[in-house]
Design a protein around this motif. Structure first.
Motif, PDB file in Angstrom:
ATOM      1  N   VAL A 161       0.460   3.674  -9.430  1.00 39.99           N
ATOM      2  CA  VAL A 161      -0.742   2.936  -9.841  1.00 39.99           C
ATOM      3  C   VAL A 161      -0.867   2.824 -11.357  1.00 39.99           C
ATOM      4  N   ARG A 162      -0.583   3.923 -12.057  1.00 36.38           N
ATOM      5  CA  ARG A 162      -0.802   3.925 -13.503  1.00 36.38           C
ATOM      6  C   ARG A 162       0.072   2.925 -14.267  1.00 36.38           C
ATOM      7  N   TYR A 163       1.123   2.414 -13.619  1.00 37.61           N
ATOM      8  CA  TYR A 163       1.991   1.468 -14.319  1.00 37.61           C
ATOM      9  C   TYR A 163       1.589   0.010 -14.075  1.00 37.61           C
ATOM     10  N   HIS A 164       0.570  -0.196 -13.245  1.00 39.96           N
ATOM     11  CA  HIS A 164       0.184  -1.561 -12.907  1.00 39.96           C
ATOM     12  C   HIS A 164      -1.289  -1.789 -13.228  1.00 39.96           C
ATOM     13  N   LEU A 168      -5.554   0.848   2.557  1.00 38.01           N
ATOM     14  CA  LEU A 168      -4.219   1.175   3.059  1.00 38.01           C
ATOM     15  C   LEU A 168      -4.250   2.412   3.949  1.00 38.01           C
ATOM     16  N   VAL A 169      -5.020   3.410   3.495  1.00 35.66           N
ATOM     17  CA  VAL A 169      -5.123   4.641   4.275  1.00 35.66           C
ATOM     18  C   VAL A 169      -5.695   4.341   5.662  1.00 35.66           C
ATOM     19  N   ARG A 170      -6.677   3.436   5.680  1.00 34.84           N
ATOM     20  CA  ARG A 170      -7.298   3.083   6.949  1.00 34.84           C
ATOM     21  C   ARG A 170      -6.327   2.275   7.827  1.00 34.84           C
ATOM     22  N   ALA A 212      -3.304  -3.256 -10.178  1.00 36.73           N
ATOM     23  CA  ALA A 212      -3.489  -2.291  -9.101  1.00 36.73           C
ATOM     24  C   ALA A 212      -4.434  -1.182  -9.527  1.00 36.73           C
ATOM     25  N   LYS A 213      -4.395  -0.854 -10.834  1.00 38.85           N
ATOM     26  CA  LYS A 213      -5.197   0.236 -11.364  1.00 38.85           C
ATOM     27  C   LYS A 213      -6.690  -0.054 -11.214  1.00 38.85           C
ATOM     28  N   SER A 214      -7.066  -1.301 -11.587  1.00 36.43           N
ATOM     29  CA  SER A 214      -8.488  -1.623 -11.614  1.00 36.43           C
ATOM     30  C   SER A 214      -9.113  -1.576 -10.225  1.00 36.43           C
ATOM     31  N   GLU A 215      -8.326  -1.893  -9.210  1.00 37.18           N
ATOM     32  CA  GLU A 215      -8.902  -1.890  -7.869  1.00 37.18           C
ATOM     33  C   GLU A 215      -8.226  -0.843  -6.981  1.00 37.18           C
ATOM     34  N   SER A 216      -7.699   0.217  -7.641  1.00 35.92           N
ATOM     35  CA  SER A 216      -6.905   1.184  -6.891  1.00 35.92           C
ATOM     36  C   SER A 216      -7.739   1.891  -5.830  1.00 35.92           C
ATOM     37  N   GLY A 217      -9.010   2.173  -6.163  1.00 33.59           N
ATOM     38  CA  GLY A 217      -9.858   2.901  -5.226  1.00 33.59           C
ATOM     39  C   GLY A 217      -9.975   2.211  -3.883  1.00 33.59           C
ATOM     40  N   SER A 218     -10.393   0.944  -3.920  1.00 33.96           N
ATOM     41  CA  SER A 218     -10.625   0.226  -2.667  1.00 33.96           C
ATOM     42  C   SER A 218      -9.300  -0.039  -1.949  1.00 33.96           C
ATOM     43  N   ARG A 219      -8.278  -0.299  -2.744  1.00 34.63           N
ATOM     44  CA  ARG A 219      -6.970  -0.580  -2.160  1.00 34.63           C
ATOM     45  C   ARG A 219      -6.430   0.645  -1.415  1.00 34.63           C
ATOM     46  N   PHE A 220      -6.572   1.804  -2.090  1.00 28.72           N
ATOM     47  CA  PHE A 220      -6.144   3.069  -1.497  1.00 28.72           C
ATOM     48  C   PHE A 220      -6.842   3.279  -0.153  1.00 28.72           C
ATOM     49  N   GLN A 279       6.937   7.604   7.513  1.00 27.56           N
ATOM     50  CA  GLN A 279       7.154   6.173   7.416  1.00 27.56           C
ATOM     51  C   GLN A 279       5.895   5.463   6.930  1.00 27.56           C
ATOM     52  N   ARG A 280       4.763   5.808   7.527  1.00 26.47           N
ATOM     53  CA  ARG A 280       3.516   5.153   7.159  1.00 26.47           C
ATOM     54  C   ARG A 280       3.106   5.510   5.734  1.00 26.47           C
ATOM     55  N   ALA A 281       3.345   6.785   5.354  1.00 25.56           N
ATOM     56  CA  ALA A 281       3.025   7.201   3.987  1.00 25.56           C
ATOM     57  C   ALA A 281       3.890   6.429   2.987  1.00 25.56           C
ATOM     58  N   ALA A 282       5.184   6.290   3.309  1.00 28.37           N
ATOM     59  CA  ALA A 282       6.087   5.584   2.404  1.00 28.37           C
ATOM     60  C   ALA A 282       5.698   4.113   2.294  1.00 28.37           C
ATOM     61  N   LEU A 283       5.247   3.536   3.398  1.00 29.56           N
ATOM     62  CA  LEU A 283       4.786   2.144   3.376  1.00 29.56           C
ATOM     63  C   LEU A 283       3.565   1.999   2.476  1.00 29.56           C
ATOM     64  N   ALA A 284       2.626   2.933   2.624  1.00 33.99           N
ATOM     65  CA  ALA A 284       1.413   2.887   1.811  1.00 33.99           C
ATOM     66  C   ALA A 284       1.772   2.977   0.335  1.00 33.99           C
ATOM     67  N   ARG A 285       2.706   3.867  -0.001  1.00 28.58           N
ATOM     68  CA  ARG A 285       3.105   4.032  -1.391  1.00 28.58           C
ATOM     69  C   ARG A 285       3.724   2.747  -1.949  1.00 28.58           C
ATOM     70  N   ALA A 286       4.564   2.110  -1.114  1.00 25.84           N
ATOM     71  CA  ALA A 286       5.223   0.886  -1.570  1.00 25.84           C
ATOM     72  C   ALA A 286       4.221  -0.254  -1.730  1.00 25.84           C
ATOM     73  N   LEU A 287       3.231  -0.317  -0.825  1.00 28.99           N
ATOM     74  CA  LEU A 287       2.273  -1.428  -0.855  1.00 28.99           C
ATOM     75  C   LEU A 287       1.204  -1.236  -1.924  1.00 28.99           C
ATOM     76  N   MET A 288       0.997   0.019  -2.334  1.00 26.39           N
ATOM     77  CA  MET A 288      -0.071   0.360  -3.267  1.00 26.39           C
ATOM     78  C   MET A 288       0.077  -0.379  -4.593  1.00 26.39           C
TER      79      MET A 288
END
Lengths: 263, 345
Positions: free
Chosen positions: B97-100, B114-116, B103-111, B137-146
């Motif tokens: 997140v910190r590199y984008h 994705l978790v949901r 994504a950073k500005s809306e990381s909270g809602s996005r997180f 698998q699902r965790a890795a997907l969330a990380r990639a999509l984040m």
């Protein structure tokens, strides 16, 4: 219980012989000096100074190995190139060269007859009989141990973890400090301990480059030569005790943490 | 969206040769091929993790050939998930997140979303080593999509999972693809996965692309014996063409199309070959007598080999029909297939 085969008894007896061979002299030496004598020795300023010198020169050697050895260890772990075997063999050279030869080799570069020695003397750097010289020698003999341990540590980390970090947006430096380093620091610490241990035990090369200032092994040798076994033992005991306790602490720090999922 | 021009990669003994691919925006592209075909290498080349010998890569109209991996807008997800073992699932997901800036500005809602969506709320504080394959698998997907990549690269995402999880993750991938608007690039060696997920696909073998295009087209009209075999056309026979007929060995079969060449191969799916004990009433123009030479149990179905003169045909029938027809080795049966079932190349 089933009857043990002769092979079993051979392995057990050989094991006992080896352990006794290592432990007997050490225990004998550690228990030889009396408590009073040990206390007396500790009051001797020269002894304390030499042990302290041994410790911090070895530590300095480990630090230098860490700074210069880490990038090299990383490159060796991650890439394949022509001549990699050669580079690895060169790194291992200090392990196989006889110790006095190391001292002589370093002096031959540091002397007035060599251009490097001339540059250094103009800069005011003295190798012969100086702390700088001791640290140089200790780094020379200790750095292979650090590089090999760190390299093994890096090799144990899947490059895919770094690849994923990169694809998530992390530059190479961030990737190293957020992924590689946290996963490899234990191996690196073990490498530093081994580098230190090797450096503290060095005698042959140091005695050629710098008899004075006296590191602990040189002082032990000098006491033995001039006063005999009895007077060298207490110094030896103190050196061993200080080293062992330090390494024990570091070793415990380097143990992998267990059971972190207790939530 | 993704354009690969003449990609060449050399890794030790292995080579990728002259790869050309065009993948449209929001496609679900699947790259198929057997193990060792070079699929993962191509994936890593697109992500910038493997140096190109030569060639050009364009992503969203931007030439990224010389661009660092972190600046390509491409997320890669490996078969072994490659979750960072020293970080919790939550820290793993937020890693990039910190590199984008966006994504950073809306990381909270996005997180949260994705978790949901991926149903991993209960795993957030745990470390990867204690998770099951499907959870990883699902965790890795969330990380990639984040990090909101333009392209997500998936390296055999289903093959390491238990069959139960596989179906679940397959559905999840399909839904994510539909809801995210990202371009998916997936690698697999399984043709069934491709059929159910892909919009476009390619078959790779030995470092080259054998065929690329529409999935149905690859499935029905393979252009080489390798692709034909890979998509399950078990009957691949060398043939000499003559207008509507072709000679295979000593047999002559009728085809629905007139091939351009005079020689090549014909391919027939085993499920398109019908076996009966009597001459069928239907008017299939290709029908022969033959002897059952082998019966191979495949679990839910049987592969029956029928020897017709010098040619062996392979047919797929259900367990039920095997028993009904009383098929056994050595039995003389009737074998027929439609002219339209024949694909020639």
């Amino acid at each position: 219980m089933t009857k043990r085969e002769p092979f079993f008894w051979i392995t057990v007896s050989c094991g006992i012989i080896v352990l006794a061979f290592i432990l007997l002299p050490l225990i004998e030496m550690l228990s030889a000096p009396s408590a009073v004598m040990l206390k007396e020795t500790l009051k001797d300023k020269d002894v304390v100074r030499s042990i302290w010198l041994s410790m911090y020169t070895a530590l300095a050697a480990a630090c230098i190995s860490f700074v210069f050895g880490t990038p090299l260890a990383y490159v060796l772990a991650r890439t394949n190139f022509h001549g990699k075997r050669l580079v690895e063999s060169i790194i291992d050279l200090p392990i196989v060269i006889p110790h006095p030869v190391v001292g002589i080799a370093i002096l031959s570069v540091a002397g007035k007859n060599h251009w490097l020695g001339q540059i250094m003397s103009e800069l005011g750097v003295r190798i012969m009989g100086s702390v700088t010289g001791i640290i140089t020698v200790l780094t020379f003999v200790g750095i292979p141990f650090y590089i090999n341990a760190a390299k093994d540590g890096f090799e144990g980390i899947s490059p895919r973890l770094e690849n994923v970090a990169r694809s998530l947006g992390a530059p190479m430096f961030s990737t190293f400090f957020r992924i590689t380093f946290p996963l490899a620091w234990r191996s690196m610490l073990v490498g530093l301990i081994m580098c230190c241990a090797r450096a503290i035990s060095e005698f042959g090369a140091v005695v050629i480059v710098a008899y004075h200032p006296m590191i602990a092994p040189v002082m032990i040798y000098e006491r033995f030569e001039s006063y005999g076994l009895k007077y060298s033992q207490p110094v030896a005991v103190w050196l061993v005790l200080v080293c062992l306790s330090l390494f024990l602490i570091l070793r415990i720090l380097a143990l992998p943490k267990k059971n972190r999922n207790h939530d | 969206m993704i354009e690969l021009h003449n990609i060449n990669v050399r890794l030790g003994q292995f080579r990728l040769k002259n790869i050309d691919l065009n993948i449209d925006s929001n496609d679900f592209f699947v790259l198929m091929g057997p193990t060792g075909a070079g699929k993962t290498v191509l994936l890593e080349a697109i992500a910038g993790l493997v140096p190109l010998e030569y060639g050009r890569i364009t992503i969203a109209g931007r030439d990224v050939t010389g661009t660092a991996p972190e600046k390509r807008g491409v997320s890669i997800m490996y078969q072994d998930y490659a979750l960072f073992p020293h970080l919790t699932i939550s820290q793993n997901i937020s890693f990039g997140v910190r590199y984008h800036a966006k994504a950073k500005s809306e990381s909270g809602s996005r997180f949260e979303r994705l978790v949901r969506e991926l149903n991993i709320g209960h795993l957030l504080k745990r470390y990867p080593e204690t998770l099951s394959g499907g959870e990883l698998q699902r965790a890795a997907l969330a990380r990639a999509l984040m990090v909101e990549p333009q392209v997500i690269l998936l390296d055999e995402p289903l093959s390491a999972l238990d069959p139960g999880f596989r179906e679940e993750i397959r559905l999840l991938l399909k839904n994510l693809h539909e809801s995210s608007g990202m371009t998916f690039f997936m690698v697999t060696h399984d043709f069934a996965e491709t059929l159910s997920l892909a919009t476009t696909a390619a078959v790779m073998n030995n470092g080259i692309i054998e065929q690329a295009g529409n999935v149905q087209e690859i499935f029905q009209k393979p252009c080489s014996t390798f692709v034909a075999d890979f998509v399950g056309m078990k009957n691949i026979l060398p043939a000499i063409f003559n207008k509507h007929t072709s000679r295979i060995g000593s047999l002559t079969v009728e085809m629905a199309t007139i091939p351009v060449d005079t020689g090549g191969f014909i391919a027939i799916r085993p499920e398109d070959i019908v076996i009966s004990t009597h001459k069928p009433a239907s008017s299939m123009c290709n029908s022969f007598y033959g002897v059952v030479s082998a019966i191979i149990d495949q679990g839910f179905s049987y592969e029956v080999h029928v020897q017709v003169e010098d040619i062996t045909f392979k047919s797929l029938i259900t367990k039920g029909s095997l028993i009904d027809l009383g098929i056994r080795e050595g039995l003389v049966v009737h074998l027929s297939f439609k002219a339209t079932a024949i694909h020639c190349f």
